[in-house]
Design a protein around this motif. Structure first.
Motif: not given
Length: 518
Positions: A165-166, A174-178, A184-185, A212-217
């Protein structure tokens, strides 16, 4: 917090370069098992293995093709289970390398995700809406999938980024929240992989690119929240398992994200960089460089506030080197390296020793890139055990070796140093033994800076009842000692240390530990 971390000293193994048991030129898991007694004799009671998973090896195994299968070149899953058992019999813990941010383009998840038809894995990676859509600020690979879209990569083009997520949404198409079901999957898949290896006998994980996992963070709020949920799972299901992060921001990694340890790395030019790696204009300027105007305050000004912020929640981990950094032998001489190790193994936190650093394995210059190593390749050459064929690493023909052995005269080996009390090997063994003997040198032992001044090479710090003195300079250093009641036994020295007329005096390039416990 796993209690075993208090006196842990880790040994990092790059598996393909450690010991080849079947003469194919590549190190393997049975080879590691054969060398466990050596590791135990060093004093190390924990291992970190670089990736051992099935992979096409575009990035030395950090491009994972199957998370729950050992790469055949290293052995089998049963070999790894045998390593866990053999290590545990020697009271040695084992961390595996976890690369949660990406997979190989050959991973079954990505094979499905890149198909045009929507399926269970379509949301497992980050694709733009169209192949013509490639916003700036990201690393995209275009035009190689059936699916209409570009995919985000974390590092090389063979490493598509998994979708956690972002934190901030710029492109809602095309971007989704965590908390989106697809994200979640992905997290659930990650924790399932962790459970698989913990159930198989692993004692935890070193986490690659943990921030580096969650983007735009930018502030790492979403990423920290994700790791905190993983920590809660571990506390609940595997309370003795440990995690160390490749983050180099302990306030975030430990306090916010819940890691037990965070590496004090040098790729942000922080205090560790100033302590043992700083170079300017091709000249060594780090604190331990002999005769250099190294400034210990550049280290303490950075390190001490970090230590104070996290000491109740976790450990900052010093490391001699790792597979991504140049070995200290590239820039420092033997006496300088010994002083560096004196600091690394006596500071608070959990230290990590990179294979071969205990004998001063050289950085081999000029090697062509191997499996994505590029300028890191010179730090990944085979371990050197003894004189003779391939310096004891393998019985294979030299041309078949994963990387060449150091061919320069005087290449260090274990056997050439084991009987020399002044060798790097025996200096390392002595320092680790001191950590075992004195609880004040454990990861959580008290720490305070006594003397660290700009323009003065003398560094004095306290670990409980132990006082530690360092002078890497090329001139004698001294300080008034106004604590006569604290005079005690000198339990370790490099160079010369003496107390004379109320002064502590250190010869050039020296280090000393004084035990004030009566």
């Amino acid at each position: 917090m796993p209690s075993w971390l208090k006196d842990a000293v880790f040994y990092e193994i790059y598996p393909q370069s450690f010991y080849d048991s079947n003469s194919d030129g590549i190190g393997d898991i049975p080879g590691i098992i054969q060398k466990l007694d050596y590791i135990q004799n060093l004093g190390c009671n924990a291992l970190w293995l670089n990736p051992i998973y099935d992979s096409p090896f575009w990035d030395a195994g950090y491009d994972i093709r199957e998370h729950t299968k050992v790469a055949p070149r290293y052995g089998t899953n049963e070999d790894l289970s045998r390593l866990f058992r053999s290590a545990h019999e020697r009271k040695i813990r084992v961390l595996l390398d976890l690369a949660p941010g990406h997979t190989s383009i050959d991973h079954p998840w990505f094979v499905e995700a890149k198909k045009a038809a929507e399926n269970h894995y379509s949301g497992r990676y980050i694709f733009t809406r169209s192949v013509w859509d490639s916003p700036p600020g990201y690393r995209w690979v275009s035009g190689i999938t059936e699916r209409d879209g570009n995919f985000l990569v974390n590092f090389f083009s063979t490493q598509p980024a998994l979708n956690y997520g972002f934190h901030n949404i710029d492109y809602p198409e095309w971007q989704n929240p965590p908390n989106h079901p697809d994200c979640k999957a992905t997290l659930e898949a990650l924790t399932d992989i962790m459970r698989f290896w913990l159930d198989s006998g692993a004692d935890g994980f070193r986490v690659d690119m943990a921030d580096s996992l969650v983007k735009n963070d930018e502030e790492k709020i979403g990423t920290a929240r994700l790791w905190r949920s993983v920590r809660e799972m571990l506390d609940r299901e595997y309370p003795d398992a440990a995690m160390v992060s490749e983050w180099s921001s302990p306030e975030l990694a430990i306090n916010m994200a819940g890691f037990h340890m965070d590496f004090y790395l040098d790729h942000r030019h922080n205090g560790y960089h100033n302590l043992v790696r700083r170079r300017e204009g091709g000249v060594n300027r780090c604190y331990v460089a002999n005769g250099a105007p190294g400034d210990i305050a550049l280290f303490t000004d950075d390190y001490v506030p970090k230590y104070e912020h996290v000491k109740e929640n976790g450990y900052i981990s010093f490391l001699t080197c790792n597979h991504d950094t140049s070995r200290l032998t590239r820039y420092l001489g033997e006496s300088e390296i010994k002083l560096a190790y004196c600091l690394i193994f006596t500071m608070p936190g959990v230290p990590f020793l990179y294979y071969g650093d205990e004998i001063g394995l050289r950085f081999v210059e000029g090697l062509p890139s191997k499996e994505g190593g590029y300028d890191r390749t010179g730090s990944r050459t085979p371990m050197q055990w003894a004189p003779g064929k391939n310096l004891g690493f393998s019985e294979a023909a030299p041309a078949s070796l994963y990387l060449p052995i150091d061919s320069n005269p005087g290449a260090p080996t274990v056997s050439s140093q084991q009987d020399d009390p002044c060798s790097i090997l025996n200096t390392v063994k002595t320092l680790i033994a001191l950590r075992r003997r004195y609880a004040d040198l454990n990861a959580d032992g008290d720490f305070a800076v006594i003397r660290a001044e700009r323009g003065n090479p003398l560094f004095v710090y306290r670990r409980g009842s132990l006082f530690l003195f360092s002078n890497p300079g090329d001139k004698k250093a001294s300080m008034d000692w106004d604590m006569p009641e604290a005079l005690g036994d000198v339990i370790f020295t490099i160079g010369r240390f003496e107390m004379n007329n109320g002064q502590a005096i250190l010869s050039p390039q020296s280090f000393a530990i004084v035990n004030t416990q009566k």
